[in-house]
Design an enzyme around this catalytic site. Structure first.
Site, PDB file in Angstrom:
ATOM      1  N   GLU A   4       0.834  -1.199   0.000  1.00  0.00           N
ATOM      2  CA  GLU A   4       0.000   0.000   0.000  1.00  0.00           C
ATOM      3  C   GLU A   4       0.878   1.261   0.000  1.00  0.00           C
ATOM      4  O   GLU A   4       1.898   1.311   0.692  1.00  0.00           O
ATOM      5  CB  GLU A   4      -0.870  -0.029   1.261  1.00  0.00           C
ATOM      6  N   ASP A  27      13.283  -3.544  13.650  1.00  0.00           N
ATOM      7  CA  ASP A  27      14.274  -2.600  13.115  1.00  0.00           C
ATOM      8  C   ASP A  27      13.727  -1.183  13.253  1.00  0.00           C
ATOM      9  O   ASP A  27      13.680  -0.411  12.298  1.00  0.00           O
ATOM     10  CB  ASP A  27      14.576  -2.924  11.655  1.00  0.00           C
TER      11      ASP A  27
END
Length: 317
Positions: A98, A223
């Site tokens: 998206e 992360d």
């Protein structure tokens, strides 16, 4: 290998996604490892990340499943993953997700802290309900609980694949599947005797940092540095995850390495998940992973910081 033009990529995506329209909107940030482009297709905009490295498919499959796992919790917003495809040039892979109109994180620091804590509590809350017998059939769109530490597939923090083999306890998972794997790469590349000696001593000490703790698996971003968060008009968003189920404190390690997160972020997070005794020492243990990972990615400029952290951990009881 010849570079794929935007038109060639658009034609490829049109075929693979079975859409009538696929118009290039230009290049977008893909990070320091991959290239990013955006397109307008039949039902909206998409973001496309491309990488021609041999390990790209593994990287993107891991990122896809990470996004999917986070997305389904309805806690921390991430781009909805759409598909992983082979690279049209013949080597590498393409991740389609998206498209979100993002800008630098400024107005939603507190919101991000709350959402991250909600992500970390999602599996823990399900486990507690299951244990207490409160969980009801049909209560959640996906009530599945995860009782071990790891992940269903390999995920990559940078371009290095992580060993996500399931473990029953967090200490062994973190020691073997995170720190030991990084140490093995450093030893193979550099054969550094000081690092090897420090690791031999630190490895024996690691269980001390978790004495008396009952750690339950949390779904992690993996992360979460400032370059992997942003905001839209209506709230914060995170991207480029390297997820696994682990100790929630781990996600705060790289967050502190490069700055970009304000006091409002941490206050909101710890309002839902207060610090436990020994947090600061464990924080350094988690920061160590990222310094070692950066050493393996970017070279010996991270050697001194890695050794300094290890010396500091060994100097504390």
């Amino acid at each position: 290998m010849a570079k794929v033009t935007s038109k060639e990529l658009g034609d490829f995506l049109k075929k693979e996604l079975k859409c009538e329209k696929c118009e290039s909107l230009g290049f977008a940030s893909g990070g320091c490892i991959s290239e990013g482009q955006s397109f307008d297709i039949d039902n909206g905009k998409i973001f496309v990340k491309l990488n021609t490295k041999s390990q790209a498919r593994e990287m993107f499959d891991g990122e896809f499943q990470s996004l999917e796992e986070i997305y389904r919790t309805d806690t921390l917003r991430v781009p909805k993953p759409i598909k992983v495809l082979p690279h049209p040039a013949g080597s590498g892979a393409v991740l389609v997700a998206e498209y979100l109109e993002m800008k630098s994180l400024r107005n939603y620091q507190s919101h991000l802290g709350t959402d991250l804590a909600r992500l970390h509590l999602d599996n823990i809350n399900k486990l507690e309900k299951e244990t207490s017998g409160e969980s009801k059939i049909g209560e959640s769109h996906n009530p599945t609980t995860v009782k071990k530490f790891g992940f269903p597939c390999t995920t990559s923090c940078g371009y290095i694949g992580q060993n996500n083999e399931w473990h029953d306890d967090w200490t062994s998972f973190y020691t073997r599947s995170r720190l030991q794997c990084q140490m093995d790469l450093i030893d193979k590349q550099y054969g550094d005797t000081e690092t090897r000696s420090l690791w031999t001593r630190l490895k024996l000490k690691i269980p001390e940092y978790f004495n008396g703790m009952d750690i339950k698996p949390s779904l992690l971003h993996g992360d979460l540095w400032s370059g992997n968060v942003a905001e839209t008009e209506d709230g914060p968003v995170a991207f480029d995850p390297a997820s696994f189920y682990g100790h929630h404190e781990f996600d705060l390690a790289i967050a502190g390495m490069f700055g970009g997160f304000t006091k409002a972020f941490y206050d909101a997070y710890h309002k839902l998940i207060p610090k436990e005794k020994g947090f600061e020492q464990r924080h350094q243990l988690y920061v160590l992973f990222h310094h070692l990972n950066h050493w393996n990615h970017f070279g010996t400029s991270y050697k001194s910081s890695s050794l300094s952290i290890m010396h500091g951990l060994l100097g504390k009881s």
